[in-house]
Design a protein around this motif. Structure first.
Motif, PDB file in Angstrom:
ATOM      1  N   ASP A  19     -32.562   2.499  35.483  1.00  0.00           N
ATOM      2  CA  ASP A  19     -33.443   2.443  36.650  1.00  0.00           C
ATOM      3  C   ASP A  19     -33.788   3.869  37.028  1.00  0.00           C
ATOM      4  O   ASP A  19     -32.892   4.658  37.350  1.00  0.00           O
ATOM      5  CB  ASP A  19     -32.744   1.745  37.822  1.00  0.00           C
ATOM      6  CG  ASP A  19     -32.596   0.260  37.606  1.00  0.00           C
ATOM      7  OD1 ASP A  19     -33.635  -0.411  37.436  1.00  0.00           O
ATOM      8  OD2 ASP A  19     -31.449  -0.232  37.584  1.00  0.00           O
ATOM      9  N   ARG A  24     -37.599   0.072  35.704  1.00  0.00           N
ATOM     10  CA  ARG A  24     -36.402  -0.392  34.992  1.00  0.00           C
ATOM     11  C   ARG A  24     -36.766  -0.454  33.510  1.00  0.00           C
ATOM     12  O   ARG A  24     -37.755  -1.085  33.135  1.00  0.00           O
ATOM     13  CB  ARG A  24     -35.956  -1.751  35.491  1.00  0.00           C
ATOM     14  CG  ARG A  24     -34.780  -2.317  34.679  1.00  0.00           C
ATOM     15  CD  ARG A  24     -34.239  -3.539  35.328  1.00  0.00           C
ATOM     16  NE  ARG A  24     -33.415  -3.043  36.447  1.00  0.00           N
ATOM     17  CZ  ARG A  24     -32.561  -3.784  37.115  1.00  0.00           C
ATOM     18  NH1 ARG A  24     -32.418  -5.051  36.842  1.00  0.00           N
ATOM     19  NH2 ARG A  24     -31.841  -3.266  38.087  1.00  0.00           N
ATOM     20  N   THR A  28     -34.172  -4.367  24.558  1.00  0.00           N
ATOM     21  CA  THR A  28     -33.529  -5.674  24.661  1.00  0.00           C
ATOM     22  C   THR A  28     -33.240  -6.348  23.331  1.00  0.00           C
ATOM     23  O   THR A  28     -32.486  -7.325  23.302  1.00  0.00           O
ATOM     24  CB  THR A  28     -34.375  -6.621  25.524  1.00  0.00           C
ATOM     25  OG1 THR A  28     -35.674  -6.773  24.931  1.00  0.00           O
ATOM     26  CG2 THR A  28     -34.512  -6.068  26.944  1.00  0.00           C
ATOM     27  N   SER A  53     -38.430  -3.420  27.177  1.00  0.00           N
ATOM     28  CA  SER A  53     -38.726  -4.136  28.410  1.00  0.00           C
ATOM     29  C   SER A  53     -38.894  -3.132  29.549  1.00  0.00           C
ATOM     30  O   SER A  53     -38.061  -2.239  29.732  1.00  0.00           O
ATOM     31  CB  SER A  53     -37.587  -5.108  28.751  1.00  0.00           C
ATOM     32  OG  SER A  53     -37.817  -5.726  29.994  1.00  0.00           O
ATOM     33  N   LEU A  54     -39.984  -3.289  30.305  1.00  0.00           N
ATOM     34  CA  LEU A  54     -40.273  -2.427  31.445  1.00  0.00           C
ATOM     35  C   LEU A  54     -40.526  -3.297  32.669  1.00  0.00           C
ATOM     36  O   LEU A  54     -41.346  -4.225  32.610  1.00  0.00           O
ATOM     37  CB  LEU A  54     -41.523  -1.587  31.178  1.00  0.00           C
ATOM     38  CG  LEU A  54     -41.488  -0.678  29.953  1.00  0.00           C
ATOM     39  CD1 LEU A  54     -42.879  -0.130  29.672  1.00  0.00           C
ATOM     40  CD2 LEU A  54     -40.504   0.453  30.159  1.00  0.00           C
ATOM     41  N   THR A  55     -39.848  -2.996  33.766  1.00  0.00           N
ATOM     42  CA  THR A  55     -40.080  -3.696  35.026  1.00  0.00           C
ATOM     43  C   THR A  55     -40.508  -2.667  36.067  1.00  0.00           C
ATOM     44  O   THR A  55     -39.803  -1.680  36.296  1.00  0.00           O
ATOM     45  CB  THR A  55     -38.817  -4.435  35.506  1.00  0.00           C
ATOM     46  OG1 THR A  55     -38.426  -5.375  34.492  1.00  0.00           O
ATOM     47  CG2 THR A  55     -39.073  -5.172  36.810  1.00  0.00           C
ATOM     48  N   ASN A  56     -41.655  -2.906  36.666  1.00  0.00           N
ATOM     49  CA  ASN A  56     -42.176  -1.995  37.685  1.00  0.00           C
ATOM     50  C   ASN A  56     -41.507  -2.317  39.015  1.00  0.00           C
ATOM     51  O   ASN A  56     -41.786  -3.337  39.640  1.00  0.00           O
ATOM     52  CB  ASN A  56     -43.694  -2.145  37.793  1.00  0.00           C
ATOM     53  CG  ASN A  56     -44.302  -1.133  38.737  1.00  0.00           C
ATOM     54  OD1 ASN A  56     -43.606  -0.467  39.495  1.00  0.00           O
ATOM     55  ND2 ASN A  56     -45.617  -1.017  38.697  1.00  0.00           N
ATOM     56  N   GLU A  57     -40.609  -1.443  39.446  1.00  0.00           N
ATOM     57  CA  GLU A  57     -39.909  -1.603  40.716  1.00  0.00           C
ATOM     58  C   GLU A  57     -40.478  -0.677  41.780  1.00  0.00           C
ATOM     59  O   GLU A  57     -39.903  -0.527  42.852  1.00  0.00           O
ATOM     60  CB  GLU A  57     -38.419  -1.344  40.518  1.00  0.00           C
ATOM     61  CG  GLU A  57     -37.774  -2.341  39.572  1.00  0.00           C
ATOM     62  CD  GLU A  57     -36.304  -2.089  39.330  1.00  0.00           C
ATOM     63  OE1 GLU A  57     -35.863  -0.918  39.392  1.00  0.00           O
ATOM     64  OE2 GLU A  57     -35.586  -3.070  39.074  1.00  0.00           O
ATOM     65  N   LEU A  95     -49.241  -2.552  34.703  1.00  0.00           N
ATOM     66  CA  LEU A  95     -48.092  -3.328  35.165  1.00  0.00           C
ATOM     67  C   LEU A  95     -48.002  -3.200  36.688  1.00  0.00           C
ATOM     68  O   LEU A  95     -47.741  -2.120  37.215  1.00  0.00           O
ATOM     69  CB  LEU A  95     -46.812  -2.817  34.499  1.00  0.00           C
ATOM     70  CG  LEU A  95     -45.537  -3.611  34.735  1.00  0.00           C
ATOM     71  CD1 LEU A  95     -45.675  -5.034  34.180  1.00  0.00           C
ATOM     72  CD2 LEU A  95     -44.347  -2.905  34.086  1.00  0.00           C
ATOM     73  N   GLU A  99     -43.677  -6.803  38.367  1.00  0.00           N
ATOM     74  CA  GLU A  99     -43.912  -7.440  37.069  1.00  0.00           C
ATOM     75  C   GLU A  99     -43.101  -6.770  35.959  1.00  0.00           C
ATOM     76  O   GLU A  99     -42.704  -5.617  36.065  1.00  0.00           O
ATOM     77  CB  GLU A  99     -45.390  -7.402  36.709  1.00  0.00           C
ATOM     78  CG  GLU A  99     -46.253  -8.288  37.573  1.00  0.00           C
ATOM     79  CD  GLU A  99     -47.694  -8.346  37.097  1.00  0.00           C
ATOM     80  OE1 GLU A  99     -48.074  -7.583  36.191  1.00  0.00           O
ATOM     81  OE2 GLU A  99     -48.452  -9.173  37.648  1.00  0.00           O
ATOM     82  N   THR A 100     -42.884  -7.548  34.879  1.00  0.00           N
ATOM     83  CA  THR A 100     -42.178  -7.062  33.699  1.00  0.00           C
ATOM     84  C   THR A 100     -43.091  -7.210  32.489  1.00  0.00           C
ATOM     85  O   THR A 100     -43.804  -8.206  32.369  1.00  0.00           O
ATOM     86  CB  THR A 100     -40.879  -7.856  33.473  1.00  0.00           C
ATOM     87  OG1 THR A 100     -40.013  -7.655  34.601  1.00  0.00           O
ATOM     88  CG2 THR A 100     -40.152  -7.401  32.209  1.00  0.00           C
ATOM     89  N   GLU A 102     -43.115  -6.609  28.066  1.00  0.00           N
ATOM     90  CA  GLU A 102     -42.353  -6.321  26.854  1.00  0.00           C
ATOM     91  C   GLU A 102     -43.301  -5.885  25.747  1.00  0.00           C
ATOM     92  O   GLU A 102     -44.391  -6.443  25.612  1.00  0.00           O
ATOM     93  CB  GLU A 102     -41.572  -7.550  26.387  1.00  0.00           C
ATOM     94  CG  GLU A 102     -40.374  -7.843  27.234  1.00  0.00           C
ATOM     95  CD  GLU A 102     -39.472  -8.902  26.624  1.00  0.00           C
ATOM     96  OE1 GLU A 102     -38.296  -8.941  27.027  1.00  0.00           O
ATOM     97  OE2 GLU A 102     -39.914  -9.670  25.752  1.00  0.00           O
TER      98      GLU A 102
END
Length: 137
Positions: A19, A24, A28, A53-57, A95, A99-100, A102
């Motif tokens: 993170d 994030r 994976t 994998s990318l998650t926009n936090e 993104l 949202e996530t 891959e």
């Protein structure tokens, strides 16, 4: 070795979740495949297909077209060549927050060089790159 012009975070194990700055990042999945020749000068060979994998936090959109995943072998960081097939599908587009996405990337990494691999994820020019390092199967 890291270059001061391209700052990097401290390496973490390849199975880690990082993170950083509203993002994030995780690798994976690792799959052994045979890289396929798509153009002149390419050589088929043992490859690793990596799912990123990318998650926009964060609060704003992330431009996925700026995301780059590179792979290097050994302590001296020999660059791993890339393949597009079979199954390559890099992240693209935008993104939104929450949202996530891959993406799937392929690297020519011989089986005998998989004991020490470094993956570097660059995602924004103003931020330090995320670095994963370790053995992969």
């Amino acid at each position: 070795m890291p270059d001061d012009a391209y700052p990097e975070l401290e390496p973490v194990p390849v199975d880690s979740i990082v993170d950083t700055q509203g993002l994030r990042v995780a690798l994976t999945r690792f799959e052994s495949v045979q890289g396929e020749v798509q153009g002149p000068g390419e050589v088929a060979g043992a490859a690793v297909r990596v799912t990123l994998s990318l998650t926009n936090e964060g609060d704003g959109d992330l431009d996925l077209d700026l995301v780059v995943l590179n792979a290097f072998m050994g302590n001296q960081r020999d660059p791993a060549e890339t393949y597009e097939q079979p199954g390559g599908s890099p992240v693209t587009g935008t993104l939104a927050p929450g949202e996530t996405a891959e993406g799937v990337y392929l690297f020519r990494i011989p089986e005998d060089r998989r004991g020490d691999v470094t993956f570097i994820v660059d995602y924004r020019q103003s931020e330090s790159a995320v670095v994963f390092r370790g053995a992969i199967s």
